[in-house]
Scaffold this active site. Structure first.
Site, PDB file in Angstrom:
ATOM      1  N   CYS A   1       0.839  -1.199   0.000  1.00 59.10           N
ATOM      2  CA  CYS A   1       0.000   0.000   0.000  1.00 59.10           C
ATOM      3  C   CYS A   1       0.877   1.253   0.000  1.00 59.10           C
ATOM      4  CB  CYS A   1      -0.903  -0.001   1.239  1.00 59.10           C
ATOM      5  SG  CYS A   1      -2.085   1.367   1.269  1.00 59.10           S
TER       6      CYS A   1
ATOM      7  N   CYS B   1      -6.065  -0.388   6.929  1.00 58.80           N
ATOM      8  CA  CYS B   1      -5.857   0.299   5.640  1.00 58.80           C
ATOM      9  C   CYS B   1      -7.016   1.264   5.351  1.00 58.80           C
ATOM     10  CB  CYS B   1      -5.748  -0.743   4.524  1.00 58.80           C
ATOM     11  SG  CYS B   1      -5.451  -0.023   2.894  1.00 58.80           S
TER      12      CYS B   1
ATOM     13  N   ARG C   1       2.835   4.925   6.350  1.00 57.97           N
ATOM     14  CA  ARG C   1       3.296   4.193   7.545  1.00 57.97           C
ATOM     15  C   ARG C   1       3.819   2.797   7.206  1.00 57.97           C
ATOM     16  NH1 ARG C   1      -2.429   4.793  10.335  1.00 57.97           N
ATOM     17  NH2 ARG C   1      -2.913   4.218   8.186  1.00 57.97           N
TER      18      ARG C   1
ATOM     19  N   HIS D   1      -1.981  -4.253   4.858  1.00 56.80           N
ATOM     20  CA  HIS D   1      -1.732  -3.818   6.238  1.00 56.80           C
ATOM     21  C   HIS D   1      -3.048  -3.594   6.950  1.00 56.80           C
ATOM     22  CE1 HIS D   1      -2.586   0.603   5.915  1.00 56.80           C
ATOM     23  NE2 HIS D   1      -2.387   0.333   4.640  1.00 56.80           N
TER      24      HIS D   1
HETATM   25 CO    CO Z   1      -3.457   1.089   3.053  1.00 55.73          CO
END
Ligand code: CO
Length: 217
Positions: free
Chosen positions: A42, A101, A46, A98
């Site tokens: 993604c 998301c 982070r 993750h």
């Molecule tokens: Co994401």
């Protein structure tokens, strides 16, 4: 707030530190790129690929987009995969979702955010496909996280179905596609159990991985 001028300053300091630690680092890096891994993850700020898996520049080839989607018609993603597999000869492709998301949350909540909603249709498709798993879970973090997991598995399977991966397997190239998920709250990666190194295993392993998520609820 960080000023962009600060970024140049940070960069100079980083370059000096690396050079002090390993004077041949940049010479080696400039001559050849030979990563063994392709990371598809993604765009979320982070989730920095290199850092999470402890690899230096030159060790992982990276493609990122909103909600780590592998869409069959996405030339950007396909080109990155083809280059990584055919030219760089990576051995492992990591499709990494993750938890928490934002793209997955938006799809679950049917939010209207603009143009990105069209991209997130891919996540809506995953949601609708597995609504039998998701519906019994109450709205909230748990439902979001299950869809994050399902999405990472679905996108890894999409990747296995591409001509790039299929052709690599047909010519006997050693290549494994993995589906992982990363936790923002603890920084830990979990294997979702969908690791495929041949076309024969693609569908059976998929059914098992999806069933495991359904059973875990
Ligand atoms: Co994401």
């Amino acid at each position: 707030m960080t000023d962009v001028c600060q970024l140049f300053e940070n960069n100079r300091r980083w370059s000096e530190t690396i050079d002090a630690q390993d004077p041949l680092f940049f010479d080696g890096l400039a001559q050849i790129q030979a990563p063994e891994f392709l990371w598809i993850g993604c765009s979320d700020s982070r989730v920095p690929a290199n850092e999470i898996i402890g690899l230096k520049p030159g060790e992982v080839f990276v493609h990122r987009n909103v909600a780590n989607v592998v869409a069959h018609g996405d030339l950007n993603c396909l080109a990155a995969v083809q280059y990584a597999v055919d030219v760089l000869k990576v051995r492992d492709v990591l499709v990494v979702g993750h938890y928490g998301c934002g793209g997955v949350q938006a799809a679950l909540a049917n939010l209207r955010l603009g143009l990105v909603d069209n991209w997130l249709r891919h996540i809506h498709d995953v949601k609708q496909k597995h609504w039998d798993i998701l519906a019994p879970i109450a709205n909230g973090p748990s439902q979001i996280d299950r869809l994050c997991e399902l999405n990472a598995i679905e996108q890894a399977r999409n990747l296995c179905q591409t001509t790039v991966i299929q052709d690599a397997w047909t010519r006997g190239q050693q290549l494994t596609v993995h589906s992982w998920i990363y936790g923002l709250t603890d920084g830990i990666i979990h294997d979702l159990g969908y690791s495929v190194h041949s076309p024969d295993l693609m569908d059976a392993e998929y059914e098992k991985a999806i069933a495991r998520i359904g059973q875990a609820i």
